[in-house]
Scaffold this active site. Sequence first.
Site, PDB file in Angstrom:
ATOM      1  N   ASP A  73       0.819  -1.212   0.000  1.00  0.00           N
ATOM      2  CA  ASP A  73       0.000   0.000   0.000  1.00  0.00           C
ATOM      3  C   ASP A  73       0.855   1.265   0.000  1.00  0.00           C
ATOM      4  OD1 ASP A  73       0.883  -0.825   2.606  1.00  0.00           O
ATOM      5  OD2 ASP A  73      -0.427   0.690   3.489  1.00  0.00           O
ATOM      6  N   LYS A 185      -6.135  -0.185   6.881  1.00  0.00           N
ATOM      7  CA  LYS A 185      -4.918   0.086   7.665  1.00  0.00           C
ATOM      8  C   LYS A 185      -4.795   1.575   7.960  1.00  0.00           C
ATOM      9  CE  LYS A 185      -0.303   1.071   6.573  1.00  0.00           C
ATOM     10  NZ  LYS A 185       0.952   0.845   5.859  1.00  0.00           N
ATOM     11  N   GLU A 225      -2.228   0.257  13.865  1.00  0.00           N
ATOM     12  CA  GLU A 225      -0.767   0.288  13.684  1.00  0.00           C
ATOM     13  C   GLU A 225      -0.121   1.553  14.272  1.00  0.00           C
ATOM     14  OE1 GLU A 225       0.535   0.057   9.585  1.00  0.00           O
ATOM     15  OE2 GLU A 225       2.639   0.110  10.131  1.00  0.00           O
ATOM     16  N   GLU A 227       3.142   2.549  14.826  1.00  0.00           N
ATOM     17  CA  GLU A 227       4.520   2.094  14.588  1.00  0.00           C
ATOM     18  C   GLU A 227       5.469   2.856  15.511  1.00  0.00           C
ATOM     19  OE1 GLU A 227       5.915   1.935  10.530  1.00  0.00           O
ATOM     20  OE2 GLU A 227       8.003   1.734  11.158  1.00  0.00           O
ATOM     21  N   LYS A 267      -1.056  -4.230  14.273  1.00  0.00           N
ATOM     22  CA  LYS A 267       0.171  -4.233  13.478  1.00  0.00           C
ATOM     23  C   LYS A 267       1.247  -3.502  14.280  1.00  0.00           C
ATOM     24  CE  LYS A 267       1.936  -3.156   8.937  1.00  0.00           C
ATOM     25  NZ  LYS A 267       1.717  -3.408   7.518  1.00  0.00           N
ATOM     26  N   SER A 336       2.844  -8.640   8.511  1.00  0.00           N
ATOM     27  CA  SER A 336       2.209  -7.740   7.552  1.00  0.00           C
ATOM     28  C   SER A 336       3.339  -6.869   7.007  1.00  0.00           C
ATOM     29  CB  SER A 336       1.142  -6.883   8.247  1.00  0.00           C
ATOM     30  OG  SER A 336       0.610  -5.942   7.333  1.00  0.00           O
ATOM     31  N   TYR A 398       6.038   6.692   4.921  1.00  0.00           N
ATOM     32  CA  TYR A 398       5.320   5.699   4.133  1.00  0.00           C
ATOM     33  C   TYR A 398       4.417   6.325   3.107  1.00  0.00           C
ATOM     34  CZ  TYR A 398       4.820   0.865   3.458  1.00  0.00           C
ATOM     35  OH  TYR A 398       4.954  -0.376   2.930  1.00  0.00           O
TER      36      TYR A 398
END
Length: 398
Positions: A73, A185, A225, A227, A267, A336, A398
């Site tokens: 993605d 997500k 998620e 991170e 995630k 993932s 990202y």
Amino acid sequence: MASASLLKSSPVLDKSDFVKGQPLLRQPAGAAAVHFQPISPSALTIRATSYAEELVKTAKTIASPGRGILAMDESNATCGKRLASIGLENTEANRQAYRTLLVSAPGLGQYISGAILFEETLYQSTVDGKKIVDLLVEQGIVPGIKTDKGLVPLAGSNNESWCQGLDGLASRSAAYYQQGARFAKWRTVVSIPNGPSALAVKEAAWGLARYAAISQDNGLVPIVEPEILLDGEHGIERTFEVAQKVWAEVFFYLAQNNVLFEGILLKPSMVTPGAESKVKATPEEVADYTLKLLKRRIPSAVPGIMFLSGGQSELEATLNLNAMNQAPNPWHVSFSYARALQNTCLKTWGGLPENVKAAQDALLLRAKSNSLAQLGKYTGEGESEEAKKELFVKGYSY
Ligand code: 13P
């Protein structure tokens, strides 16, 4: 229809309490200084998303034995960086050619249960004119969609960021469901070297919880998620400390937002030392810390933990996952990955049609290795030098 046993009840929040940011649900007895109004039974609401049963089923399908998620993605900007690394221009045709290669790898569905797509890909066809979503479904892979709108600076913080995308999320999610997506997500980040400040952690957790509730209302299983970036010189203990704080807040707000835990996936980052730390951790150490964190913070109602790779090498990400699956866990512990599944594949392809088969083989090899790691049966034999290369990029976006 929603299954009654899966529905959550929660006290209705008094708006004035909420605005003041008071802890609302667990007041210590006799805490006289804290403004708190008892909640009468009549003030209980039941939140019933009509998708409850489907959400639980989707989450279980994705968290099925020996399978994990292919994260493909990358936003157009990030995909452009990937294509530039093999000398290709960032055109829609090149992105389509690369994504066609990924989703049409024969037998991918044996190892991959879900694929996260960028919006362009959700509405895109393969180079042969077949809907990418249809091809995924034929492979037994659940289509997913990145619904966050990326990171921007968080005013009032220590150069930290927050994740945009809540405005219009309900209607976007409904449209993505119509298009075939069944999970979503939302990636937000926490930086250890920049703090993390209490403000940044709270913002990340609250944003994730709102997104999760909105996704579930529209039939999409949210992948939560937060991170914790690899950037930094800190040791593994510091990552562990920050991760505990982050996950405590995430679950506090998920509960406040009446999110159905059986219908989410997580995630997380693995608990590792910072990428610039002088001390490295073995897969066993990473597994010990990460499982200790999960056991302290994640209810067993959550069906699946699907780790991101975060800049680890392909090999490292597989070895760490394998180490975490040496004994049974309360949840499906899987992957993932984006970079840690795609790196060798992308390099092998190099943009040349004659390399498509070899590139697909490289993807299948990584997918199979991680499938074995999900089952705790990966041996690490026969790995290429490319797979051992660290993929960490400082300040990666990202
Ligand atoms: P990486 O595995 O490259 O960290 O990407 C994970 C991710 O956030 C994509 O969903």
